[in-house]
Design an enzyme around this catalytic site. Structure first.
Site, PDB file in Angstrom:
ATOM      1  N   LYS A 116       0.808  -1.220   0.000  1.00 34.57           N
ATOM      2  CA  LYS A 116       0.000   0.000   0.000  1.00 34.57           C
ATOM      3  C   LYS A 116       0.843   1.273   0.000  1.00 34.57           C
ATOM      4  O   LYS A 116       0.445   2.300  -0.544  1.00 34.57           O
ATOM      5  CB  LYS A 116      -0.934  -0.013   1.215  1.00 34.57           C
ATOM      6  CG  LYS A 116      -1.803  -1.254   1.364  1.00 34.57           C
ATOM      7  CD  LYS A 116      -2.737  -1.434   0.190  1.00 34.57           C
ATOM      8  CE  LYS A 116      -3.743  -2.553   0.433  1.00 34.57           C
ATOM      9  NZ  LYS A 116      -3.170  -3.887   0.476  1.00 34.57           N
ATOM     10  N   GLY A 162      -8.304  -7.683   2.262  1.00 35.81           N
ATOM     11  CA  GLY A 162      -9.432  -8.464   2.758  1.00 35.81           C
ATOM     12  C   GLY A 162     -10.030  -7.930   4.039  1.00 35.81           C
ATOM     13  O   GLY A 162     -10.686  -8.666   4.785  1.00 35.81           O
ATOM     14  N   HIS A 206     -17.363   4.133  -0.509  1.00 30.91           N
ATOM     15  CA  HIS A 206     -16.279   3.308  -1.056  1.00 30.91           C
ATOM     16  C   HIS A 206     -16.637   3.032  -2.517  1.00 30.91           C
ATOM     17  O   HIS A 206     -17.565   2.282  -2.815  1.00 30.91           O
ATOM     18  CB  HIS A 206     -16.165   2.004  -0.276  1.00 30.91           C
ATOM     19  CG  HIS A 206     -14.997   1.160  -0.686  1.00 30.91           C
ATOM     20  ND1 HIS A 206     -14.173   0.535   0.210  1.00 30.91           N
ATOM     21  CD2 HIS A 206     -14.500   0.834  -1.906  1.00 30.91           C
ATOM     22  CE1 HIS A 206     -13.230  -0.136  -0.426  1.00 30.91           C
ATOM     23  NE2 HIS A 206     -13.427   0.030  -1.725  1.00 30.91           N
ATOM     24  N   HIS A 233     -14.882  -3.966   7.536  1.00 32.85           N
ATOM     25  CA  HIS A 233     -14.124  -3.710   6.308  1.00 32.85           C
ATOM     26  C   HIS A 233     -14.344  -4.773   5.235  1.00 32.85           C
ATOM     27  O   HIS A 233     -13.643  -4.798   4.232  1.00 32.85           O
ATOM     28  CB  HIS A 233     -12.625  -3.578   6.598  1.00 32.85           C
ATOM     29  CG  HIS A 233     -12.302  -2.573   7.667  1.00 32.85           C
ATOM     30  ND1 HIS A 233     -12.538  -1.230   7.512  1.00 32.85           N
ATOM     31  CD2 HIS A 233     -11.795  -2.723   8.918  1.00 32.85           C
ATOM     32  CE1 HIS A 233     -12.168  -0.583   8.614  1.00 32.85           C
ATOM     33  NE2 HIS A 233     -11.723  -1.470   9.483  1.00 32.85           N
ATOM     34  N   LYS A 235     -16.923  -6.188   2.390  1.00 31.50           N
ATOM     35  CA  LYS A 235     -18.081  -5.751   1.620  1.00 31.50           C
ATOM     36  C   LYS A 235     -19.224  -6.749   1.763  1.00 31.50           C
ATOM     37  O   LYS A 235     -19.001  -7.954   1.779  1.00 31.50           O
ATOM     38  CB  LYS A 235     -17.683  -5.594   0.150  1.00 31.50           C
ATOM     39  CG  LYS A 235     -16.570  -4.562  -0.055  1.00 31.50           C
ATOM     40  CD  LYS A 235     -15.922  -4.696  -1.410  1.00 31.50           C
ATOM     41  CE  LYS A 235     -14.703  -3.811  -1.520  1.00 31.50           C
ATOM     42  NZ  LYS A 235     -13.947  -4.041  -2.767  1.00 31.50           N
ATOM     43  N   ASN A 287      -6.411  -3.338  -6.615  1.00 27.90           N
ATOM     44  CA  ASN A 287      -6.456  -4.789  -6.545  1.00 27.90           C
ATOM     45  C   ASN A 287      -6.093  -5.366  -7.902  1.00 27.90           C
ATOM     46  O   ASN A 287      -6.760  -5.087  -8.904  1.00 27.90           O
ATOM     47  CB  ASN A 287      -7.847  -5.278  -6.118  1.00 27.90           C
ATOM     48  CG  ASN A 287      -8.110  -5.002  -4.659  1.00 27.90           C
ATOM     49  OD1 ASN A 287      -7.322  -5.387  -3.803  1.00 27.90           O
ATOM     50  ND2 ASN A 287      -9.187  -4.310  -4.364  1.00 27.90           N
ATOM     51  N   ARG A 289      -6.369  -8.202  -9.409  1.00 30.62           N
ATOM     52  CA  ARG A 289      -7.029  -9.504  -9.574  1.00 30.62           C
ATOM     53  C   ARG A 289      -8.478  -9.276  -9.929  1.00 30.62           C
ATOM     54  O   ARG A 289      -8.960  -8.140  -9.967  1.00 30.62           O
ATOM     55  CB  ARG A 289      -6.954 -10.297  -8.266  1.00 30.62           C
ATOM     56  CG  ARG A 289      -7.504  -9.508  -7.076  1.00 30.62           C
ATOM     57  CD  ARG A 289      -7.628 -10.326  -5.819  1.00 30.62           C
ATOM     58  NE  ARG A 289      -7.850  -9.518  -4.640  1.00 30.62           N
ATOM     59  CZ  ARG A 289      -9.013  -8.988  -4.271  1.00 30.62           C
ATOM     60  NH1 ARG A 289     -10.076  -9.163  -5.030  1.00 30.62           N
ATOM     61  NH2 ARG A 289      -9.124  -8.276  -3.165  1.00 30.62           N
ATOM     62  N   ARG A 335     -23.695 -10.796  -0.922  1.00 29.23           N
ATOM     63  CA  ARG A 335     -22.813 -11.894  -0.565  1.00 29.23           C
ATOM     64  C   ARG A 335     -23.527 -12.768   0.468  1.00 29.23           C
ATOM     65  O   ARG A 335     -23.786 -12.331   1.594  1.00 29.23           O
ATOM     66  CB  ARG A 335     -21.491 -11.384   0.010  1.00 29.23           C
ATOM     67  CG  ARG A 335     -20.695 -10.541  -0.964  1.00 29.23           C
ATOM     68  CD  ARG A 335     -19.292 -10.300  -0.443  1.00 29.23           C
ATOM     69  NE  ARG A 335     -18.576  -9.331  -1.264  1.00 29.23           N
ATOM     70  CZ  ARG A 335     -17.268  -9.109  -1.180  1.00 29.23           C
ATOM     71  NH1 ARG A 335     -16.539  -9.785  -0.296  1.00 29.23           N
ATOM     72  NH2 ARG A 335     -16.677  -8.217  -1.949  1.00 29.23           N
TER      73      ARG A 335
END
Length: 445
Positions: A116, A162, A206, A233, A235, A287, A289, A335
């Site tokens: 970061k 994550g 976000h 943190h 989602k 990210n 990925r 999710r």
């Protein structure tokens, strides 16, 4: 390249990758732990290889075992999915050195953007707006650094991800203990105790921007997603497009993301993550990925991000141009986790009955089936429910209907929580930020 692909992951994302491979006529190799031999993608893959015991450090995180499985199977490429080794630069480098194709950016880019601190420095250099904070790792005088930034601050692990390795500090009296606790967590979770600090915005959104880039210098943005509804943190609900941001402001940040990709010679799918506060964007990380929430972008663009990612990995040039990409309608993703609806304690066990919802505009990404045993060793995500409609309100109502139709018995799930959230007046109006869900849940308990 990519005449045979090894899928270095599990669960719904492994099945998602396998389906994309079948449509591209790429033979697949599934690797699995001893606890995962009954996963759906393991049954469907052309070949499957057990790479270790249930502990992910001895299986899905075991780089030598995965490289050996590639050599044994004759696979010439690997897709890491998300989580596990997806953003592990050492893994990508060993794949490259072994002569295999990594379905993602180069190990050098993963290393740079995965840290970061170096990512923030690069972002600042190439003109992305960044969150005010320390220029490098926390130094010998953290109290002065924090004072200069201004409380509240947030301490972050340089190699974090994550949702782990973060701690909010509201006053100087809590600083030292918070640094020590976060450092211990960072060392344990990421093998890197390096920390930095940033200004903590109390009520930001976000927002993330999806990009695609090939090795020929073509870079596309696929719009933005709002991922503000989070718990610890992590989602919980994601949607696209985001509400309340002008087209001019969006276009400006889209262009900056494209410029950033070109500057670093980025290749593959990627996501720029921002805090959005008082009509301004602030870069927080990239990210390197595919994201858990990529289906909402697929739903409003009609593009298959995993197939495009695989085409890029095998050296193809992107055929679509920015002018060809249209944003149609609104999409929302929930999710679905195997966890107690009130305590959020994971709920492994046997799925006695599973019924996936259907109908126009409804998509379910899941590896569940009747009789499947959810193991206790991994993340509790068992499904992603995604809907698309012509506008946000129609999507919201459609998603509630789909959630009510979905059946998962034998284990606890968070289905009811999602129904409550989608019925919440603040969600309906769009009046929420990254702290809203955490505050709401505290008030309920």
């Amino acid at each position: 390249m990519l005449t045979k692909l090894l899928i270095a992951n599990r669960g719904e994302i492994a099945l998602r990758i396998l389906r994309a491979c079948k449509e591209l006529d790429i033979p697949t190799v599934a690797v699995y732990s001893e606890a995962d031999r009954d996963l759906m993608h393991v049954k469907m893959a052309d070949e499957s290889i057990c790479i270790g015991p249930a502990n992910s450090n001895e299986s899905y995180m075991n780089i030598p075992a995965i490289i050996s499985a590639m050599e044994l199977s004759g696979a010439d490429g690997v897709h890491p999915g998300y989580g596990f080794l997806a953003e592990n630069a050492d893994f990508a480098e060993q794949v490259e050195k072994s002569g295999f194709q990594f379905a993602g950016p180069s190990s050098e880019i993963i290393q740079t953007m995965g840290n970061k601190i170096s990512a923030k420095k690069l972002a600042k250099k190439i003109g992305l707006p960044i969150v005010p904070g320390s220029e490098g790792p926390i130094g010998s005088n953290p109290k002065e650094e924090a004072k200069a930034i201004g409380y509240p601050i947030i301490i972050k692990a340089a190699s974090g991800g994550g949702g782990r390795g973060m701690r909010i500090v509201n006053s100087e009296s809590d600083l030292e203990e918070s640094i020590n606790l976060t450092q211990t967590e960072a060392e344990s979770a990421f093998g890197d105790p390096t920390l930095y600090m940033e200004k903590f915005f109390t009520a930001p959104k976000h927002i993330e921007v999806q990009v695609l880039a090939d090795r020929f210098g073509n870079v596309l943005h696929l719009g933005e997603r709002d991922c503000s509804l989070q718990r610890r943190h992590q989602k919980v609900i994601e949607e696209a497009p985001a509400l309340g941001i002008s087209d001019e402001t969006k276009e400006n940040i889209f262009n900056k993301c494209i410029e950033a990709c070109k500057e670093i010679n980025y290749e593959s799918a990627g996501t720029f993550e921002f805090l959005y506060d008082n009509e301004k964007f602030y870069f927080i990380e990239m990210n390197t990925r595919i994201q858990v929430e990529h289906p909402v972008t697929e739903s409003i663009t009609g593009l298959d991000l995993v197939k495009l990612q695989l085409r890029i990995a095998r050296g193809e040039e992107l055929k679509i141009k920015q002018k060809d990409i249209e944003i149609n309608g609104h999409a929302i993703e929930c999710r679905i986790n195997a966890e107690h609806p009130e305590t959020f304690i994971p709920s492994p066990g046997k799925v006695l009955d599973y019924h996936a919802p259907g109908g126009i505009g409804v998509r379910i990404d899941s590896h569940l089936y009747n009789g499947y045993i959810v193991p206790p060793h991994y993340d509790s995500l068992i499904a992603k429910l995604i809907v698309r409609a012509n506008d946000r309100e129609d999507a919201r109502v459609r998603l509630i209907r789909a959630l009510e139709e979905m059946v998962v018995s034998g284990i606890d799930t968070n289905l009811e929580m999602h129904i409550e959230l989608l019925s919440d007046k603040n969600f309906i109006s769009g009046d929420f930020d990254i702290n809203y869900l955490e505050t709401k849940l505290k008030n309920l308990n």
